[in-house]
Design a protein around this motif. Structure first.
Motif, PDB file in Angstrom:
ATOM      1  N   ILE A 113      15.581  12.424 113.491  1.00 54.57           N
ATOM      2  CA  ILE A 113      14.909  11.171 113.847  1.00 54.57           C
ATOM      3  C   ILE A 113      15.584  10.594 115.088  1.00 54.57           C
ATOM      4  CG2 ILE A 113      14.319   8.840 113.098  1.00 54.57           C
ATOM      5  CD1 ILE A 113      12.851  10.976 111.541  1.00 54.57           C
ATOM      6  N   SER A 114      14.793  10.301 116.124  1.00 51.01           N
ATOM      7  CA  SER A 114      15.343   9.769 117.366  1.00 51.01           C
ATOM      8  C   SER A 114      15.241   8.245 117.460  1.00 51.01           C
ATOM      9  CB  SER A 114      14.631  10.401 118.574  1.00 51.01           C
ATOM     10  OG  SER A 114      14.904  11.785 118.635  1.00 51.01           O
ATOM     11  N   ASN A 115      14.281   7.659 116.764  1.00 55.10           N
ATOM     12  CA  ASN A 115      14.073   6.211 116.838  1.00 55.10           C
ATOM     13  C   ASN A 115      14.983   5.517 115.827  1.00 55.10           C
ATOM     14  OD1 ASN A 115      13.169   3.583 116.924  1.00 55.10           O
ATOM     15  ND2 ASN A 115      11.002   4.132 116.979  1.00 55.10           N
ATOM     16  N   LYS A 116      15.974   4.777 116.332  1.00 50.39           N
ATOM     17  CA  LYS A 116      16.941   4.138 115.454  1.00 50.39           C
ATOM     18  C   LYS A 116      16.331   2.986 114.646  1.00 50.39           C
ATOM     19  CE  LYS A 116      21.137   3.455 116.538  1.00 50.39           C
ATOM     20  NZ  LYS A 116      22.384   2.986 117.170  1.00 50.39           N
ATOM     21  N   GLU A 117      15.117   2.552 114.988  1.00 50.97           N
ATOM     22  CA  GLU A 117      14.479   1.491 114.213  1.00 50.97           C
ATOM     23  C   GLU A 117      14.277   1.910 112.764  1.00 50.97           C
ATOM     24  OE1 GLU A 117      10.886   0.092 115.939  1.00 50.97           O
ATOM     25  OE2 GLU A 117      11.786  -0.300 117.904  1.00 50.97           O
ATOM     26  N   TYR A 118      14.105   3.224 112.543  1.00 49.89           N
ATOM     27  CA  TYR A 118      13.885   3.701 111.177  1.00 49.89           C
ATOM     28  C   TYR A 118      15.103   3.463 110.291  1.00 49.89           C
ATOM     29  CZ  TYR A 118       9.694   6.010 112.946  1.00 49.89           C
ATOM     30  OH  TYR A 118       8.470   6.263 113.507  1.00 49.89           O
ATOM     31  N   GLU A 119      16.267   3.306 110.910  1.00 47.29           N
ATOM     32  CA  GLU A 119      17.483   3.046 110.139  1.00 47.29           C
ATOM     33  C   GLU A 119      17.371   1.741 109.343  1.00 47.29           C
ATOM     34  OE1 GLU A 119      22.276   2.329 110.911  1.00 47.29           O
ATOM     35  OE2 GLU A 119      20.869   2.408 112.574  1.00 47.29           O
ATOM     36  N   GLU A 120      16.522   0.838 109.804  1.00 47.89           N
ATOM     37  CA  GLU A 120      16.388  -0.463 109.162  1.00 47.89           C
ATOM     38  C   GLU A 120      15.579  -0.391 107.865  1.00 47.89           C
ATOM     39  OE1 GLU A 120      14.709  -3.089 112.027  1.00 47.89           O
ATOM     40  OE2 GLU A 120      16.171  -2.581 113.599  1.00 47.89           O
ATOM     41  N   TYR A 121      15.035   0.782 107.535  1.00 50.59           N
ATOM     42  CA  TYR A 121      14.204   0.916 106.341  1.00 50.59           C
ATOM     43  C   TYR A 121      14.668   2.075 105.452  1.00 50.59           C
ATOM     44  CZ  TYR A 121      11.264  -2.124 109.154  1.00 50.59           C
ATOM     45  OH  TYR A 121      10.801  -3.155 109.914  1.00 50.59           O
ATOM     46  N   PRO A 122      15.931   2.052 105.032  1.00 54.02           N
ATOM     47  CA  PRO A 122      16.444   3.154 104.210  1.00 54.02           C
ATOM     48  C   PRO A 122      15.728   3.286 102.878  1.00 54.02           C
ATOM     49  CG  PRO A 122      17.988   1.314 104.219  1.00 54.02           C
ATOM     50  CD  PRO A 122      16.940   0.998 105.243  1.00 54.02           C
ATOM     51  N   ASN A 123      15.247   2.173 102.319  1.00 51.49           N
ATOM     52  CA  ASN A 123      14.555   2.241 101.034  1.00 51.49           C
ATOM     53  C   ASN A 123      13.222   2.965 101.146  1.00 51.49           C
ATOM     54  OD1 ASN A 123      16.620   0.815  99.789  1.00 51.49           O
ATOM     55  ND2 ASN A 123      15.668  -1.176 100.179  1.00 51.49           N
ATOM     56  N   VAL A 124      12.598   2.849 102.323  1.00 51.98           N
ATOM     57  CA  VAL A 124      11.335   3.561 102.543  1.00 51.98           C
ATOM     58  C   VAL A 124      11.593   5.046 102.727  1.00 51.98           C
ATOM     59  CG1 VAL A 124       9.351   3.826 104.080  1.00 51.98           C
ATOM     60  CG2 VAL A 124      10.233   1.539 103.549  1.00 51.98           C
TER      61      VAL A 124
END
Length: 479
Positions: A113-124
């Motif tokens: 994953i290159s987009n670090k925004e996804y880090e904000e949704y670990p539960n998803v």
């Protein structure tokens, strides 16, 4: 045709792996995993990539999209132990994991994953619909690698283990008193029990050290040392710490932006050269003190106008290796002191240093290391490729079942071309000697050739997981 072959190959007792994406990361993962006798199927939409991967690894291939449930079913994903999504498209990787989880909920899902925004949704990402156990963000790891490389004067490679207490750095030993000496004399010269020679690269080939090896002028030597001995090592090698104050970054993509942000925070003079005008405007809004230049870093006129030759460091991190190499060489010819080039193609790695570039970094290696660390998890705490992929280093947790415990080192037999570098006990790191006896719970660090490292499994013992080792999200940028 593919259906029958894959069904047959996945009926064996070996671990089964489905890799989605046959680019550089997929290629090298496939090579490593087949060397470790795992069954591998690779999915990609590009036939030429699949043809290339079969030249280097004994894998089955499927032409199609890894985000297609039909393609995943054709790959018998329901029988897979691991599904690894490593395309260059985050959304494809996520959708691939979504359908892989629906078809094979028991399989371990790993994603690049290159987009670090996804880090904000670990539960998803770690929830029941995706159930991704590991996200690897190679760009962030490359940024850390560049920062560490530049913090050590004239170093050519750097890695850390045992929570940073054991470090490994590579130096060319020309013009040092080690030239012409046998390794058994090393301690006499360095006068420290906390430093050892871990590996030698000679004529682009790995040499596993022993006491009778004679060091030669053009050797690239990897020194392993306890963190408190770093000053002693640098003093012995006469490597005066030369801090850099100015840096020119070629390429304003994700890596270039993250680098500029980090260097800004250190108060450095930073310039970015970026060809895309729209991206230049975005960078100008995102960064504070960095000077954004629109242009081509391979044009000497621009480099001269911006006095790039007077910069301490040139770091070229575009997606194009040829651009990075040429930009570094041009800047060096104009007087830039240090250079770092992002190079992903494995064919280029051995020649980069020979043509005058000081350091090379690879997002491919960063991603591969992250995935292999997880696949080998349990007893394996940390993992890294060193010496341009010629060797591997593993930090291993010794369980009660390990054949290594309660025996002195001199009585242990390791695979050929594998050596023990150090061990950690009670948060303290030690260089072992012949009488060292290892205990359950020790962390032991090994170095060896790629083909030999998986042979350590029988000695290490059964995989032992801590309570929180399963069903979690891990991101390399959090390390």
């Amino acid at each position: 045709m593919f259906f029958k072959k894959i069904q047959d190959i996945f009926s064996s007792v070996k671990e089964n792996v489905v890799i989605i994406g046959a680019g550089e990361v997929g290629l090298h993962l496939a090579k490593r995993l087949t060397q470790e006798e795992k069954n591998v199927v690779v999915i990609d939409k590009d036939k030429s990539r699949l043809d290339r991967i079969t030249q280097f690894a004994d894998v089955q291939t499927i032409l199609g999209s890894g985000s297609s449930p039909k393609t995943l079913a054709l790959a018998h994903v329901e029988d897979a132990h691991y599904v690894i999504a490593v395309t260059n498209d985050d959304e494809v990787n996520l959708v691939a994991c979504l359908f892989a989880n629906a078809l094979s909920p028991q399989a371990v899902k790993l994603a690049r994953i290159s987009n670090k925004e996804y880090e904000e949704y670990p539960n998803v990402l770690g929830g029941t619909s995706l159930n991704i156990q590991l996200m690897v963000h190679p760009e962030s790891e490359v940024v850390r690698s560049i920062d560490r490389l530049l913090s050590l004067p004239a170093s050519q490679d750097y890695a850390e283990f045992a929570g940073g207490h054991l470090r490994m750095v590579a130096y060319n030993i020309a013009d040092t008193e080690l030239v012409g000496k046998k390794l058994f004399e090393f301690k006499e010269f360095v006068k420290s029990d906390n430093i050892m020679v871990a590996a030698i690269i000679r004529n682009s080939k790995l040499v596993i050290p022993n006491g009778q090896v004679v060091l030669q002028e053009n050797d690239l030597v990897y020194f392993a040392y306890v963190d408190v001995a770093q000053r002693d090592l640098l003093r012995f090698l006469k490597k005066n710490r030369a801090f850099f104050h100015s840096v020119c970054i070629v390429g304003g993509g994700k890596i270039g932006y993250l680098l500029a942000k980090r260097f800004e925070d250190k108060g450095l003079d930073v310039k970015i050269i970026e060809k895309d005008e729209a991206r230049c405007e975005e960078l100008a809004a995102l960064l504070d003190s960095t000077l954004i230049l629109h242009g081509d870093a391979t044009e000497t006129t621009l480099l001269k106008e911006e006095n790039v030759g007077r910069m301490d460091v040139i770091v070229a991190v575009t997606a194009d290796e040829e651009t990075n190499i040429l930009a570094c060489l041009l800047a060096k010819s104009m007087g830039a002191r240090d250079s770092v080039a992002r190079v992903n193609k494995s064919e280029y790695l051995p020649i980069v240093k020979h043509i005058g570039i000081d350091h090379s970094v690879s997002t491919r290696l960063a991603a591969v290391n992250g995935f292999l660390s997880y696949i080998r998890q349990g007893n394996v705490v940390a993992f890294a490729s060193v010496a341009s992929d010629a060797a591997e280093v593993m930090e291993v947790y010794l369980a009660e079942t390990s054949q290594l415990i309660n025996k002195p080192l001199m009585m242990l037999a390791f695979p050929k071309n594998v050596i023990m570098l150090a061990y950690m006990r009670d948060e303290k790191v030690f260089i072992p000697h012949g009488q060292t006896v290892f205990l359950a719970g020790d962390h032991v660090i090994f170095l060896g050739e790629q083909n030999a490292m998986h042979e350590l499994d029988a000695l290490i013992g059964e995989k032992t997981f801590k309570q929180d080792d399963k069903n979690r999200i891990l991101t390399t940028w959090k390390k």
